[in-house]
Design an enzyme around this catalytic site. Structure first.
Site, PDB file in Angstrom:
ATOM      1  N   ASP A 144      13.773 -17.337  49.278  1.00 45.59           N
ATOM      2  CA  ASP A 144      12.418 -17.044  49.867  1.00 45.59           C
ATOM      3  C   ASP A 144      11.333 -16.743  48.809  1.00 45.59           C
ATOM      4  O   ASP A 144      11.360 -16.014  48.006  1.00 45.59           O
ATOM      5  CB  ASP A 144      12.783 -15.736  50.745  1.00 45.59           C
ATOM      6  N   ASP A 163       8.245 -17.664  57.827  1.00 53.19           N
ATOM      7  CA  ASP A 163       8.215 -16.273  58.101  1.00 53.19           C
ATOM      8  C   ASP A 163       6.751 -15.891  58.247  1.00 53.19           C
ATOM      9  O   ASP A 163       6.572 -15.877  59.406  1.00 53.19           O
ATOM     10  CB  ASP A 163       8.929 -15.426  57.001  1.00 53.19           C
ATOM     11  N   SER A 179      19.383 -10.376  51.616  1.00 57.93           N
ATOM     12  CA  SER A 179      18.280 -10.870  51.007  1.00 57.93           C
ATOM     13  C   SER A 179      18.466  -9.879  49.395  1.00 57.93           C
ATOM     14  O   SER A 179      18.511  -8.566  49.313  1.00 57.93           O
ATOM     15  CB  SER A 179      17.137 -10.063  51.528  1.00 57.93           C
ATOM     16  N   LYS A 203      15.388 -14.141  46.323  1.00 55.87           N
ATOM     17  CA  LYS A 203      13.837 -14.073  46.312  1.00 55.87           C
ATOM     18  C   LYS A 203      13.378 -15.030  44.910  1.00 55.87           C
ATOM     19  O   LYS A 203      14.139 -14.866  44.083  1.00 55.87           O
ATOM     20  CB  LYS A 203      13.135 -12.792  45.966  1.00 55.87           C
ATOM     21  N   GLY A 227      14.343  -9.054  57.707  1.00 60.99           N
ATOM     22  CA  GLY A 227      14.325  -7.536  57.912  1.00 60.99           C
ATOM     23  C   GLY A 227      13.312  -7.221  56.946  1.00 60.99           C
ATOM     24  O   GLY A 227      12.436  -7.995  56.187  1.00 60.99           O
ATOM     25  N   LYS A 277      20.478 -14.502  50.238  1.00 57.80           N
ATOM     26  CA  LYS A 277      18.893 -15.123  50.273  1.00 57.80           C
ATOM     27  C   LYS A 277      18.627 -14.511  49.095  1.00 57.80           C
ATOM     28  O   LYS A 277      18.785 -13.508  48.422  1.00 57.80           O
ATOM     29  CB  LYS A 277      18.332 -14.745  51.280  1.00 57.80           C
ATOM     30  N   GLU A 283      12.446 -20.508  52.443  1.00 56.49           N
ATOM     31  CA  GLU A 283      11.459 -19.625  53.304  1.00 56.49           C
ATOM     32  C   GLU A 283      10.092 -19.544  52.775  1.00 56.49           C
ATOM     33  O   GLU A 283       9.978 -19.076  51.642  1.00 56.49           O
ATOM     34  CB  GLU A 283      12.368 -18.438  53.601  1.00 56.49           C
ATOM     35  N   LYS A 298      10.940 -11.665  62.837  1.00 53.94           N
ATOM     36  CA  LYS A 298      10.739 -10.222  62.551  1.00 53.94           C
ATOM     37  C   LYS A 298       9.926  -9.428  63.540  1.00 53.94           C
ATOM     38  O   LYS A 298       8.880  -9.824  63.992  1.00 53.94           O
ATOM     39  CB  LYS A 298      10.179  -9.822  61.290  1.00 53.94           C
TER      40      LYS A 298
HETATM   41  O1  OSB Z   1      10.115 -11.938  53.167  1.00 50.09           O
HETATM   42  O2  OSB Z   1      11.792 -11.547  54.197  1.00 50.09           O
HETATM   43  C1  OSB Z   1      10.885 -11.267  53.712  1.00 50.09           C
HETATM   44  C2  OSB Z   1      11.587  -7.408  52.494  1.00 50.09           C
HETATM   45  C3  OSB Z   1      10.250  -7.033  52.498  1.00 50.09           C
HETATM   46  C4  OSB Z   1       9.386  -7.855  52.768  1.00 50.09           C
HETATM   47  C5  OSB Z   1       9.466  -9.224  53.048  1.00 50.09           C
HETATM   48  C6  OSB Z   1      10.814  -9.720  53.381  1.00 50.09           C
HETATM   49  C7  OSB Z   1      11.782  -8.662  52.842  1.00 50.09           C
HETATM   50  C8  OSB Z   1      12.973  -9.297  52.779  1.00 50.09           C
HETATM   51  C9  OSB Z   1      14.037  -7.987  53.006  1.00 50.09           C
HETATM   52  O3  OSB Z   1      13.681 -10.303  52.420  1.00 50.09           O
HETATM   53  C10 OSB Z   1      15.174  -8.047  53.987  1.00 50.09           C
HETATM   54  C11 OSB Z   1      15.937  -6.901  54.373  1.00 50.09           C
HETATM   55  O4  OSB Z   1      15.465  -6.047  55.005  1.00 50.09           O
HETATM   56  O5  OSB Z   1      17.016  -6.849  53.945  1.00 50.09           O
HETATM   57 MG    MG Z   2      10.672 -13.645  54.374  1.00 51.50          MG
END
Ligand code: OSB
Ligand code: MG
Length: 370
Positions: free
Chosen positions: A190, A240, A137, A165, A292, A163, A215, A264
């Site tokens: 995401d 999510d 991510s 953001k 994660g 992925k 996402e 998660k």
């Molecule tokens: O939405 O998946 C998410 C990190 C913090 C809060 C929300 C998200 C995330 C990530 C990080 O996308 C994923 C990771 O731990 O590598």
């Molecule tokens: Mg997410």
């Protein structure tokens, strides 16, 4: 083999990220993580509370999780004799939401039971694979060239999907550039709830870039608008934030709001909840993957175990310790193979050795409950 929860230890650690991580809801520079230790017969199991430092991803944060654990979750479990770890989650049924707090303890109890049985946690939770596919991510970056450089670096490490953001102002144009630079990349985005259904026409422009999924584009607690959006998009919608229970998963699937589900451990309250969502999705032919929350080695190891369940068929956000930490709380740290996978450990419990000296050095508060 029944076991009695004799003691629960809470420990908050401060762990700086190697680089800031930015999402549509904010930027994280340092984690404040609660680790939960559950003790039976002198054996410790460990769990991690995945709440963030602010109530921006969901309602929980480190400062809410501590008193929920201390005043509600730990008292519900302490002194109880459990026939199996699956009996732990129902102890928290009276506690509304606060799943990350309760889930940290629940996961510790699963780890504890695996250790008491001398079994790897992944096998104990019903895992079916010994090697898990990994993705990364990537947070919102300074510029598109910086993002492309980051993607190149991650691909060189072997990661199987990327992925990125997104948020309003950092979406269609960015994805277009990334797709141009990497035509065959397994790519997804995401949004962490940064859009509304009024943005449907804008989000439909993402259909040009054959993304694996988008996402959580809409509200954190929404299912219906996601169904309406999915009806207008060819890109699969993955949920999510909106999925906390198997009931949510079943309803989202039935309504066409989720073609894919991110599971998660913390968000769903631990292994029992995660397995139920996994099973509902599997029965409906909906693939899942493991999300994660910038976990330390403890939560990361639990995510690896969860990812071995059969319907975790897509690469998860489960990556190497070094992407986040200069030094992890497990030693050696979690590593990824050149083919972008993690090989599961054959050791009992979550499978990695805790670095107790380092843990002690970064502990900011501690409490023993019995
Ligand atoms: O939405 O998946 C998410 C990190 C913090 C809060 C929300 C998200 C995330 C990530 C990080 O996308 C994923 C990771 O731990 O590598
Ligand atoms: Mg997410």
């Amino acid at each position: 083999m029944a076991f009695r929860i004799d003691q629960i230890r809470l420990r908050q650690i401060a762990l700086p990220l190697v680089r800031p991580f930015e999402t549509s809801f904010g930027r994280t520079v340092e984690r404040q993580i609660i680790l939960v230790e559950a003790v039976a017969d002198g054996v410790s199991g460990w769990g991690e509370v995945t709440a963030g430092e602010h109530p921006f991803y969901n309602e929980e944060w480190t400062e809410s999780a501590w008193p929920i654990l201390k005043h509600y979750a730990a008292p519900a479990a302490l002194g109880r004799t459990l026939g199996t770890a699956a009996e732990c989650a129902p102890l928290f049924d009276r506690i509304r939401e606060n799943r990350m707090a309760c889930g940290g303890l629940e996961a510790a109890v699963w780890d504890l039971e695996a250790r008491l049985l001398g079994q790897p946690l992944w096998r104990h939770v019903g895992g079916a694979r010994t090697e898990i596919p990994c993705g990364v991510s990537i947070g919102i970056q300074e510029s598109v060239p910086a993002l492309i450089e980051t993607i190149e670096r991650e691909l060189a490490c072997g990661y199987q999907r990327i992925k990125i953001k997104i948020k309003p102002g950092w979406d269609v144009d960015v994805v277009r550039e990334v797709r141009r630079a990497f035509p065959s990349l397994r790519l997804m985005v995401d949004a962490n709830s940064a859009y509304t259904l009024a943005d449907a026409d804008h989000l439909r422009r993402l259909d040009d870039f054959y993304l694996m999924m988008i996402e959580q584009p809409l509200a954190h607690d929404d299912i219906l608008d996601h169904a309406a959006l999915q009806a207008q998009l060819s890109t699969p919608v993955c949920l999510d934030e909106s999925i906390r229970t198997a009931r949510h998963a079943g309803q989202a699937i039935r309504l066409g709001a989720a073609k894919i589900i991110n599971i998660k451990l913390g968000r769903v309250g631990g292994f029992a909840g995660a397995r139920k969502i996994h099973d509902v999705a599997q029965a409906a032919g909906v693939p899942v993957w493991c999300g994660g929350m910038l976990e330390s080695g403890v939560g990361r190891a639990h995510n690896i175990a969860l990812s071995t369940l059969p319907n975790f068929v897509l690469p998860g956000d489960v990556s190497a310790s070094r992407r986040y930490w200069a030094r992890d709380v497990v030693a050696p740290p979690i590593e990824v193979t050149p083919r972008g996978t993690i090989l599961v450990s054959g050791e009992p419990g979550f499978g990695y050795a805790l670095d107790h000296d380092f843990l002690q050095a970064i502990t900011v508060r501690e409490e023993k409950l019995s």
